[in-house]
Design an enzyme around this catalytic site. Structure first.
Site, mmCIF file in Angstrom:
data_model
loop_
_atom_site.group_PDB
_atom_site.id
_atom_site.type_symbol
_atom_site.label_atom_id
_atom_site.label_comp_id
_atom_site.label_asym_id
_atom_site.label_seq_id
_atom_site.Cartn_x
_atom_site.Cartn_y
_atom_site.Cartn_z
ATOM 1 N N LYS A 174 17.773 67.525 41.368
ATOM 2 C CA LYS A 174 16.406 67.102 41.068
ATOM 3 C C LYS A 174 15.819 68.099 40.080
ATOM 4 O O LYS A 174 15.374 69.186 40.442
ATOM 5 C CB LYS A 174 15.517 67.064 42.320
ATOM 6 C CG LYS A 174 14.184 66.375 42.004
ATOM 7 C CD LYS A 174 13.017 66.842 42.838
ATOM 8 C CE LYS A 174 12.363 68.081 42.332
ATOM 9 N NZ LYS A 174 11.723 67.982 41.009
ATOM 10 N N GLY A 205 11.972 63.360 40.305
ATOM 11 C CA GLY A 205 10.900 63.276 41.284
ATOM 12 C C GLY A 205 10.114 64.566 41.318
ATOM 13 O O GLY A 205 10.441 65.522 40.609
ATOM 14 N N ASP A 206 9.100 64.576 42.159
ATOM 15 C CA ASP A 206 8.288 65.790 42.260
ATOM 16 C C ASP A 206 8.613 66.544 43.552
ATOM 17 O O ASP A 206 9.453 66.113 44.352
ATOM 18 C CB ASP A 206 6.791 65.456 42.143
ATOM 19 C CG ASP A 206 6.343 64.440 43.182
ATOM 20 O OD1 ASP A 206 7.069 64.240 44.181
ATOM 21 O OD2 ASP A 206 5.263 63.843 42.996
ATOM 22 N N GLY A 207 7.913 67.660 43.754
ATOM 23 C CA GLY A 207 8.165 68.504 44.921
ATOM 24 C C GLY A 207 7.862 67.812 46.245
ATOM 25 O O GLY A 207 8.719 67.753 47.142
ATOM 26 N N PRO A 208 6.640 67.267 46.361
ATOM 27 C CA PRO A 208 6.307 66.614 47.634
ATOM 28 C C PRO A 208 7.204 65.410 47.936
ATOM 29 O O PRO A 208 7.384 65.050 49.103
ATOM 30 C CB PRO A 208 4.856 66.144 47.413
ATOM 31 C CG PRO A 208 4.329 67.024 46.325
ATOM 32 C CD PRO A 208 5.495 67.366 45.452
ATOM 33 N N GLY A 209 7.747 64.770 46.908
ATOM 34 C CA GLY A 209 8.593 63.590 47.105
ATOM 35 C C GLY A 209 10.063 63.972 47.270
ATOM 36 O O GLY A 209 10.499 64.405 48.333
ATOM 37 N N VAL A 210 10.822 63.838 46.189
ATOM 38 C CA VAL A 210 12.279 64.063 46.257
ATOM 39 C C VAL A 210 12.615 65.495 46.710
ATOM 40 O O VAL A 210 13.533 65.705 47.512
ATOM 41 C CB VAL A 210 12.933 63.756 44.887
ATOM 42 C CG1 VAL A 210 14.437 64.016 44.928
ATOM 43 C CG2 VAL A 210 12.659 62.318 44.472
ATOM 44 N N GLY A 211 11.831 66.472 46.223
ATOM 45 C CA GLY A 211 12.110 67.872 46.589
ATOM 46 C C GLY A 211 12.064 68.074 48.089
ATOM 47 O O GLY A 211 12.954 68.706 48.686
ATOM 48 N N GLU A 249 15.887 81.352 43.993
ATOM 49 C CA GLU A 249 15.643 82.185 42.795
ATOM 50 C C GLU A 249 14.183 81.977 42.439
ATOM 51 O O GLU A 249 13.799 80.900 41.977
ATOM 52 C CB GLU A 249 16.488 81.696 41.616
ATOM 53 C CG GLU A 249 17.966 81.930 41.745
ATOM 54 C CD GLU A 249 18.395 83.341 41.425
ATOM 55 O OE1 GLU A 249 17.537 84.241 41.334
ATOM 56 O OE2 GLU A 249 19.606 83.555 41.294
ATOM 57 N N CYS A 282 11.255 84.184 34.312
ATOM 58 C CA CYS A 282 11.046 84.882 35.583
ATOM 59 C C CYS A 282 11.401 86.358 35.472
ATOM 60 O O CYS A 282 10.834 87.189 36.161
ATOM 61 C CB CYS A 282 11.886 84.220 36.650
ATOM 62 S SG CYS A 282 13.576 83.972 36.116
ATOM 63 N N GLU A 382 2.324 86.660 38.677
ATOM 64 C CA GLU A 382 3.174 86.239 37.583
ATOM 65 C C GLU A 382 2.309 85.394 36.643
ATOM 66 O O GLU A 382 1.773 84.372 37.061
ATOM 67 C CB GLU A 382 4.311 85.407 38.176
ATOM 68 C CG GLU A 382 5.432 85.191 37.240
ATOM 69 C CD GLU A 382 6.526 84.345 37.864
ATOM 70 O OE1 GLU A 382 6.214 83.444 38.657
ATOM 71 O OE2 GLU A 382 7.688 84.595 37.538
HETATM 72 P P1 NAD Z 1 7.777 75.061 40.694
HETATM 73 O O1 NAD Z 1 8.108 75.819 41.908
HETATM 74 O O2 NAD Z 1 6.456 74.421 40.606
HETATM 75 O O3 NAD Z 1 8.830 73.886 40.497
HETATM 76 C C1 NAD Z 1 10.219 74.121 40.465
HETATM 77 C C2 NAD Z 1 10.946 72.919 41.008
HETATM 78 O O4 NAD Z 1 10.641 72.785 42.378
HETATM 79 C C3 NAD Z 1 10.547 71.600 40.361
HETATM 80 O O5 NAD Z 1 11.682 70.794 40.288
HETATM 81 C C4 NAD Z 1 9.540 71.031 41.362
HETATM 82 O O6 NAD Z 1 9.445 69.637 41.330
HETATM 83 C C5 NAD Z 1 10.130 71.495 42.674
HETATM 84 N N1 NAD Z 1 9.192 71.657 43.765
HETATM 85 C C6 NAD Z 1 7.887 72.017 43.705
HETATM 86 N N2 NAD Z 1 7.353 72.061 44.939
HETATM 87 C C7 NAD Z 1 8.351 71.731 45.810
HETATM 88 C C8 NAD Z 1 8.420 71.573 47.220
HETATM 89 N N3 NAD Z 1 7.360 71.789 47.991
HETATM 90 N N4 NAD Z 1 9.594 71.209 47.760
HETATM 91 C C9 NAD Z 1 10.673 70.997 47.004
HETATM 92 N N5 NAD Z 1 10.673 71.105 45.656
HETATM 93 C C10 NAD Z 1 9.521 71.474 45.058
HETATM 94 O O7 NAD Z 1 8.068 76.039 39.494
HETATM 95 P P2 NAD Z 1 7.961 75.744 37.936
HETATM 96 O O8 NAD Z 1 6.532 75.797 37.585
HETATM 97 O O9 NAD Z 1 8.764 74.544 37.562
HETATM 98 O O10 NAD Z 1 8.763 77.000 37.337
HETATM 99 C C11 NAD Z 1 8.193 78.211 37.157
HETATM 100 C C12 NAD Z 1 8.551 79.162 38.285
HETATM 101 O O11 NAD Z 1 9.959 79.290 38.405
HETATM 102 C C13 NAD Z 1 8.062 80.552 38.030
HETATM 103 O O12 NAD Z 1 7.471 81.091 39.177
HETATM 104 C C14 NAD Z 1 9.313 81.313 37.681
HETATM 105 O O13 NAD Z 1 9.272 82.680 37.890
HETATM 106 C C15 NAD Z 1 10.331 80.656 38.507
HETATM 107 N N6 NAD Z 1 11.668 80.898 37.966
HETATM 108 C C16 NAD Z 1 12.541 81.709 38.647
HETATM 109 C C17 NAD Z 1 13.791 81.977 38.134
HETATM 110 C C18 NAD Z 1 14.765 82.863 38.848
HETATM 111 O O14 NAD Z 1 15.936 82.717 38.624
HETATM 112 N N7 NAD Z 1 14.341 83.753 39.700
HETATM 113 C C19 NAD Z 1 14.178 81.401 36.941
HETATM 114 C C20 NAD Z 1 13.289 80.603 36.285
HETATM 115 C C21 NAD Z 1 12.032 80.339 36.818
#
Ligand code: NAD
Length: 484
Positions: A174, A205-211, A249, A282, A382
Site C-alpha cells: 500500500k 488507499g489511505d491510512g484509516p482504510g487499507v493501512g 522506519e 527522515c 520534524e
Molecule cells: P504518514 O505516516 O502520514 O504516511 C505513511 C504511510 O502510512 C502512507 O502510506 C499512509 O497512507 C499510511 N498511514 C497513515 N496512517 C496510517 C495508519 N493509521 N495505519 C496504517 N497506515 C497509515 O507519513 P508521510 O507523511 O507519508 O511520510 C513522511 C514521514 O515518513 C516522515 O515522518 C518521515 O520522517 C517518515 N520517513 C521515515 C523514513 C525512515 O526510513 N525512517 C523514511 C522516509 C520517511
C-alpha cells in the site's frame, strides 16, 4: 487526467469493489493530473487472499529462482528509469534530474545490494561445532503488508519489496495515497518480470482504510512500515491484536556535530544535505551543532548555501530544489517557520511565504535559523521542509548531550579531523546510523533507527532477515539432500 482507478491483485489489474476516488496533485502546479481509487476492506481482503494462496508456491521455490526474478525486475526497472523518474517527479515534486539520479537511483542501488547480499545467504545454518545435529532454518514469515510514504517512493518500495520477495514472502503493497503512481508503475514492472500471480499485490488507499485493514488482518504475519511516528504508533496498536511482527522506519531529527577542526567543506555539505529533496528526508541533518569558535563563520556559510539555492518547478532540468509535496506539508512547514520566529530563534535566511517569482505550487524558501535552543519547537519536531536549525556548543560532552536530547534516533553526523574523537562520539550517539566526515553508508549497511525513529533495519542481510523467522531444529540428518 490519467485514470488510474485499478489495483494489481493476483497478477491482474482489477476494478475496485467500491468507487471511492482521490485526485493526485502535481505539487509544482497545484493541479490534479491523475485519479486513483482508495481501497476498502473488501479490496484489501481480496489482495491478502491472493497473497495467501500464492505463498506456498513462492516460498518453496529455490532461492536462485527468486533471485533470478528480482534480477529481471531490476533490469526492467533500469530500462524504464526515465518513465519512473517522470512519474516520481510529477507526483511528489522532485526535480526531474534529481528524480532520475537520486530517487530512481536509490531504488536500483537497493535492489543491486540485496541481490549481492543474497548470493551468500544461507537459509539453513549450523548452530555451532558443539551441536552438529542442530540447524537454524530461516523460514519466510508469510504474507506481509508493506506501507510506504511519499518522500522517497522507490527507495522505500525497493527496500521492502526486494527482501520480501527474496525471503520467499508474498506481499500486499500500500503506497502513499499522495504519491501512488510510481508504485503502480512498479507493479507493471513486477508483472513484466514474471513475478507469479498473487506474489506481488498492490492496493491503493489511505491510512484509516487499507493501512488499518492490513495492520489488523489475521492473515498478514508482518507489517513493514515507513512513515511518521504517529502512524507507526497507530499501526503497532492495531497490529497488537494479532501479534504480528511490526517493522517501523519512522521520523528523525538528525544532529550534525561540527567541531572546530572539521574539514573546510563540512558546513556547506551539511546545509546542502539538509535541503536535499526540499528537506523531505527522515535522515536529514536538520540540527547543525557548531563549536563556538567557528560558529559565526558557520552561520555565514550556511546562509550563503541557502541563498544560492535555486527553487523551481519539478519538470525543469537543473540542480534546483522543487516544491513540498502537498498543501498540508506547505501549511505545516509555514507554521513551524512561524514558531521558530515566535520562540526567538534568529532568522538568517529564508522565512515565511513563497520564494519570489513562484506564486503557485507548494514552494517554500530555504530557511536557516541560528541561535536555536534545543528545546524550541523547530529543534524538537520534524519539520520535513528545507529548514535548518543551528545550535552552538562548547564541549564534546555538551554536543553529545544536545544531539541525544531528542525523541528521535535515526541518523547523526560528525565532522572532525580527529579520528579518536570521531570514533568516541560515534559510540555515544543514540541513533541507528552515524555518518562522519561526509562518508556515506556503503552497500549492505542497515538503514534504521532507535527510539521514536522505529527499530527496523532495512538493507543488506539485516533487511532480508527481517522477513524471516529463525526455526531451531535438532536431530538434523547429515545425510539429507536438503541443501544448506
Ligand atoms: P504518514 O505516516 O502520514 O504516511 C505513511 C504511510 O502510512 C502512507 O502510506 C499512509 O497512507 C499510511 N498511514 C497513515 N496512517 C496510517 C495508519 N493509521 N495505519 C496504517 N497506515 C497509515 O507519513 P508521510 O507523511 O507519508 O511520510 C513522511 C514521514 O515518513 C516522515 O515522518 C518521515 O520522517 C517518515 N520517513 C521515515 C523514513 C525512515 O526510513 N525512517 C523514511 C522516509 C520517511
Amino acid at each position: 487526467m490519467l485514470d488510474k482507478r485499478k489495483f494489481y491483485i493476483d497478477g491482474r489489474w482489477t476494478d475496485p469493489v467500491e468507487a471511492k476516488n482521490l485526485e493526485v496533485i502535481n505539487p509544482s502546479t497545484e493541479e490534479a493530473f491523475a485519479i486513483i481509487s482508495l481501497g476498502t476492506d473488501k479490496d484489501t481482503d481480496l489482495a491478502v487472499d491472493a497473497a495467501k494462496r500464492a505463498f506456498d508456491g513462492w516460498s518453496n521455490t529455490a532461492p536462485g529462482e527468486r533471485r533470478a526474478k528480482v534480477e529481471r525486475l531490476l533490469e526492467i526497472y533500469k530500462r524504464r528509469a526515465e518513465e519512473m523518474a517522470r512519474t516520481i517527479s510529477q507526483e511528489m515534486g522532485a526535480p526531474i534530474d534529481m528524480a532520475l539520479r537520486s530517487q530512481v537511483g536509490a531504488g536500483a542501488w537497493h535492489m543491486t545490494n540485496f541481490i549481492t547480499a543474497f548470493r551468500d545467504f544461507k537459509f539453513v545454518r549450523p548452530l555451532g561445532d558443539h551441536a552438529p545435529d542442530n540447524r537454524i532454518v530461516m523460514d519466510p514469515i508469510g504474507v506481509v503488508g508493506l506501507i510506504t510514504p511519499w518522500n522517497w517512493p522507490m527507495n522505500q518500495v525497493t527496500l521492502k519489496v526486494t527482501p520480501a520477495l527474496l525471503a520467499g514472502c508474498t506481499l500486499v503493497l500500500k503506497p502513499s495515497e499522495v504519491a501512488p503512481l510510481s508504485s503502480m508503475l512498479f507493479a507493471e514492472l513486477a508483472d513484466e518480470a514474471g513475478i507469479p500471480a498473487g506474489v506481488f499485490n498492490l492496493v491503493n488507499g489511505d491510512g484509516p482504510g487499507v493501512g488499518t485493514r492490513l495492520s489488523a488482518h489475521p492473515d498478514i504475519e508482518m507489517i513493514s512500515f515507513t512513515g511518521s511516528t504517529r502512524a507507526g504508533k497507530a499501526i503497532s496498536k492495531v497490529a497488537a491484536e494479532t501479534l504480528k511482527r511490526v517493522a517501523l522506519e519512522l521520523g528523525g531529527k538528525g544532529a550534525n556535530i561540527i567541531f572546530e577542526d572539521a574539514d573546510g567543506d563540512a558546513v556547506r555539505r551539511g546545509a546542502a544535505h539538509c535541503f536535499n529533496n526540499t528537506g523531505q528526508s527522515c535522515n536529514a541533518p536538520t540540527r547543525m551543532l557548531v563549536q563556538r569558535s567557528i560558529y559565526d563563520d558557520a552561520v555565514e556559510t550556511a546562509k550563503s548555501v541557502a541563498e544560492a539555492l535555486a527553487i523551481d518547478v519539478a519538470d525543469k532540468h537543473g540542480a534546483h530544489i522543487g516544491p513540498l509535496v502537498s498543501d498540508t506539508q506547505y501549511s505545516r512547514v509555514q507554521d513551524l517557520i512561524g514558531k521558530g520566529i515566535e520562540e526567538g530563534a534568529r532568522l538568517v535566511a529564508g522565512g515565511p511565504g513563497r520564494p519570489s517569482g513562484l506564486n503557485r505550487g507548494y514552494f517554500v524558501r530555504p530557511t536557516i535559523f541560528a541561535d536555536v535552543d534545543n528545546n524550541m519547537t523547530i529543534a524538537r519536531e520534524e519539520v520535513f521542509g528545507p529548514v535548518l536549525s543551528i545550535i552552538p556548543f562548547d564541549t564534546e560532552e555538551e554536543a553529545i548531550t544536545i544531539a541525544n536530547d531528542t525523541p528521535y534516533g535515526l541518523s547523526n553526523y560528525v565532522q572532525t579531523q580527529d579520528g579518536e574523537r570521531r570514533n568516541r562520539v560515534a559510540r555515544k550517539l543514540k541513533s541507528g546510523m552515524v555518518e562522519m566526515n561526509g562518508v556515506s553508508r556503503a552497500a549492505g549497511a542497515p538503514f534504521g533507527g532507535v527510539k521514536a525513529s522505529g527499530r527496523a533495519r532495512e538493507g543488506g542481510v539485516w533487511g532480508i532477515e527481517e522477513f524471516l523467522e529463525p526455526k531451531a531444529v535438532s536431530g538434523w540428518s547429515q545425510e539429507s539432500a536438503i541443501s544448506e
